[in-house]
Design an enzyme around this catalytic site. Sequence first.
Site, short mmCIF file in Angstrom:
data_model
loop_
_atom_site.label_atom_id
_atom_site.label_comp_id
_atom_site.label_asym_id
_atom_site.label_seq_id
_atom_site.Cartn_x
_atom_site.Cartn_y
_atom_site.Cartn_z
N MET A 269 44.81 -49.17 37.82
CA MET A 269 43.60 -49.81 38.33
C MET A 269 42.48 -48.80 38.49
O MET A 269 42.67 -47.72 39.06
CB MET A 269 43.91 -50.50 39.67
CG MET A 269 42.73 -51.22 40.28
SD MET A 269 42.17 -52.59 39.22
CE MET A 269 40.43 -52.57 39.62
N GLU A 270 41.30 -49.20 38.03
CA GLU A 270 40.15 -48.30 37.89
C GLU A 270 39.30 -48.16 39.13
O GLU A 270 38.09 -47.83 39.00
CB GLU A 270 39.28 -48.80 36.73
CG GLU A 270 38.52 -50.13 36.99
CD GLU A 270 39.22 -51.38 36.46
OE1 GLU A 270 40.45 -51.36 36.31
OE2 GLU A 270 38.52 -52.39 36.22
N GLU A 304 41.53 -46.29 32.18
CA GLU A 304 41.02 -46.41 33.55
C GLU A 304 39.81 -45.50 33.74
O GLU A 304 38.85 -45.87 34.41
CB GLU A 304 42.11 -46.08 34.58
CG GLU A 304 43.40 -46.90 34.44
CD GLU A 304 43.19 -48.40 34.34
OE1 GLU A 304 42.20 -48.92 34.90
OE2 GLU A 304 44.01 -49.07 33.68
N HIS A 307 36.71 -47.05 32.34
CA HIS A 307 36.18 -48.14 33.17
C HIS A 307 35.08 -47.64 34.11
O HIS A 307 34.30 -48.45 34.62
CB HIS A 307 37.29 -48.75 34.03
CG HIS A 307 37.99 -49.93 33.42
ND1 HIS A 307 37.34 -50.95 32.80
CD2 HIS A 307 39.31 -50.26 33.38
CE1 HIS A 307 38.22 -51.87 32.39
NE2 HIS A 307 39.43 -51.47 32.73
N GLU A 326 37.20 -55.54 30.02
CA GLU A 326 38.53 -55.21 29.48
C GLU A 326 38.55 -55.08 27.96
O GLU A 326 39.14 -54.15 27.43
CB GLU A 326 39.57 -56.23 29.97
CG GLU A 326 39.80 -56.21 31.49
CD GLU A 326 40.18 -54.85 32.03
OE1 GLU A 326 40.56 -53.95 31.25
OE2 GLU A 326 40.10 -54.67 33.28
N1 TRP Z 1 41.65 -53.67 35.70
C1 TRP Z 1 43.03 -53.26 35.50
C2 TRP Z 1 43.07 -52.64 34.12
O1 TRP Z 1 42.99 -53.28 33.13
C3 TRP Z 1 43.97 -54.41 35.57
C4 TRP Z 1 44.74 -54.58 36.83
C5 TRP Z 1 45.30 -53.64 37.59
C6 TRP Z 1 45.13 -55.80 37.42
N2 TRP Z 1 45.99 -54.19 38.61
C7 TRP Z 1 45.88 -55.52 38.55
C8 TRP Z 1 44.88 -57.11 37.11
C9 TRP Z 1 46.42 -56.51 39.34
C10 TRP Z 1 45.40 -58.11 37.91
C11 TRP Z 1 46.15 -57.81 39.02
O2 TRP Z 1 43.09 -51.49 33.98
ZN ZN Z 2 41.22 -52.39 32.18
#
Ligand code: TRP
Ligand code: ZN
Length: 865
Positions: A269-270, A304, A307, A326
């Site tokens: 997660m970014e 990430e 992002h 995305e």
């Molecule tokens: N934005 C994250 C990515 O693509 C995706 C993501 C991370 C996510 N954790 C999540 C999406 C939990 C839904 C739920 O890098």
């Molecule tokens: Zn992403």
Amino acid sequence: MIDAHAAFASPHVTRREEYAPPDWMVPEIALDFALDAGATRVKARLDVRRNGAHDAPLRLDGAGQQPLSVSVDGVAVNDWRIEGEQLVVPLSGAAHVVETEVEIAPDRNTQLMGLYASGGNLCTQCEAEGFRRITYFPDRPDVLSRYRVTMTADKARYPVLLANGDPVGAGDLDGGLHWAEWHDPFPKPSYLFALVAGDLAVNRGTFVTRSGREVQLGIWVREQDLPKTAHALDALKTSMAWDERVYGREYDLDVFNIVAVDDFNFGAMENKGLNIFNSRYILADPDTATDYDFDAIAAVVAHEYFHNWSGNRVTCRDWFQLSLKEGFTVYRDQGFSADQGSAAVKRIEDVRGLRAAQFPEDAGPLAHPVRPESYIEISNFYTATIYNKGAELIRMMATILGPLKFRAATDLYFDRFDGTAATCEDYVACMEEAGDVDLSQFRLWYTQAGTPRVSATLEHHAGSGRATLRLAQHVPATPGQPSKSPMVLPLKLRLFGAETGAPLTDEQLILLDETSESVTFETVAERPILSINRGFSAPVVVESDRTAADLAFLARHDDDPFARYEAMQQLMLDTLVAATIEGQADHRAVIDAVADTLANEGLDRAFVAEAVLLPSESFIGDQLSVVDPDAIFAAREALRRDLGRSLAGQWRTAYDLAGDAPYTYSPQAKGLRRLRSVALGYIAASGAEDAATLAFRQFERADNMTDRQAALTTLANGDDAEREAALDIFYNRYADNGLVLDKWFQTQALSARDDTPQAVALLAEHPDFTLANPNRARSLIGAFSVNQRAFHAAGGAGYRFLADQLIALDKLNPQTAAKLLPPLGRWKRFDATRAGLMRAVLERIVAVPGISKDVLEQASKSLEG
Ligand code: TRP
Ligand code: ZN
């Protein structure tokens, strides 16, 4: 319970056309956390501003908590109310300060959304709608705020306190407590909020940006995992330099931290300045991670990091625009990975992934456009369509514009929308403006679901020297979209001479934008052979009248490595489809093409390894009107055996090529290892007497996980005595390494043995199996459900097993449960008996009292077909 039931009665549908700007903005927020695993107190202070002329109250999203107190402009109030899960506060003026306090329980958070505990540490996951589980807030991506975060925690248990942005203060308190304050100067939506509290060690690095700013980098893990962080840190620095060079994007804070956690719903997660990663995408050393893992780590670290611009500096207006960040970011990480090694092999892998995950999605009951029109649960839309097809859309625009204009267009986009929440339309408008092109019809790619099919036939008149290529397109119907308009398909093509093998034309880019079109080529002196969709320039299925001989020719002579691979795949696929339907087929053309490819010393070994691999069982199934898993398996095994036997000498040569040289991590060494694994598979398929001995020797002598796991996979598919021995040795050696145990479960779940369904059911009872950890759940259940023959074994035991596990998992973690459901939605593709059994378990899932809306949405859409 009650809410889930309400969802069952009439789940709320969010629609794109209903978008309205927020009633209230929140330019500033201050959060104060009294952190504790059992009971964390969260105080929030929101500066709210009325947005436009209206008299609507302030509505704050919440989930699972109750307000302990609410105050407005410093005065406690009690005229607030709870509506659904929203906190509604009447406000009279244009600007107020609203404060709330709540209590949450991280150690009881099994959904892994919001603030939760993992491995004794505390961390957050807020995308898409997790922030509302932490505090009351307008939890939507178009509300951007500056965050000031204070954390207080037990110093012995949580010595490290991290949040977004830059650290601004820290100190000790009485009672063994300490505090830290962080400030993020960049306004951001709530889904990018993050904090981590824990006992963590750090691998530090620095990066000096193009303009001379020094950034402190940190990769935070458990102390004993520190030796496994070098690769991720390296990948981070490489990514930072790459984004400056290729997109002109510089990092913007003084620190960039990454934390690895074992329990995570996704890859990573970014969060601004504080990425949180599933530990499988950080931790690596040669003994525990494969070459594939190393590459995936670099790709996810890059993703990430990228992002920070495509997602954070420019974010999404609403979740229907998810592919804005995305799709674009996947396209960016694919470009990064292509630049680190073989671009051709990277493209082959990406297309293989698209075909394995996105094409079936586009052809099934869960098909949706890259910009969806509605959703019940947004987490169900983090799909291969949004990510991978979305990346193909960006790639097509880049192809249409060419590199210079594409760069000008991304510059314009970042410049124009910096600090705002944008839409896919905004992005396309920048492409049009800077690219000086009209993308009106191209926009259909955002609204029409389904994989276009292109038919291509080439006619040659020897007398006139004229060749005519007839192209036609058809976009299949998808749920809610019975008829479609023709789309813009950028097709790269080239003609080669059948006699001389020489190219007859330059590579051309054709934009097919009608239902059918012809292209004429003059002065074509010899019979031309068509090379089309080179580089996979459009994400479509091509149906051509090319013969086996034409495909074999392209496999030898095409100068585009992707097209060469593709010709080989098509040749194999045609042979396997014929063999599945007729019970047998002539293998000669495939065997000759594989022999030539193996013998061609001009080709990179990594490419050869990909080119000689047969299409997967499920991809073969996708070509058939009714999938017959047993016949497909038998046809594919027969061809593998024949290839193994006919080319026995060449497989041995390929196997020995890597030699006994000690492990190194270079594209060349990776290519040799990859080819060795593939060769071992063919040697085993040939039935060679010494295959198990060879595999076991490789297993025992390997100085790296790539070779060890390849040997284990080969043994796990067979029934030699070495099988059990290798599985036991592997298990005991890595009993305390969760990520490697995942491989142990996965390898068995993917096994080609007849007894895999029973073995998997037993493994679900293994003491190391748990549904609480998403990686572990996916390693067994997710892997099993893509093992086509095992999952679809007659009688439906596989379906019932998946349903039982999914229902159990739903109680803990609905998001992860829902992601395991799609294989059941493919019932239409199977015979009536299997379809009936699949539908029966879907009906059972839908009827479970209290089932989550996540699973309910997937299961009910799957039943509707
Ligand atoms: N934005 C994250 C990515 O693509 C995706 C993501 C991370 C996510 N954790 C999540 C999406 C939990 C839904 C739920 O890098
Ligand atoms: Zn992403």
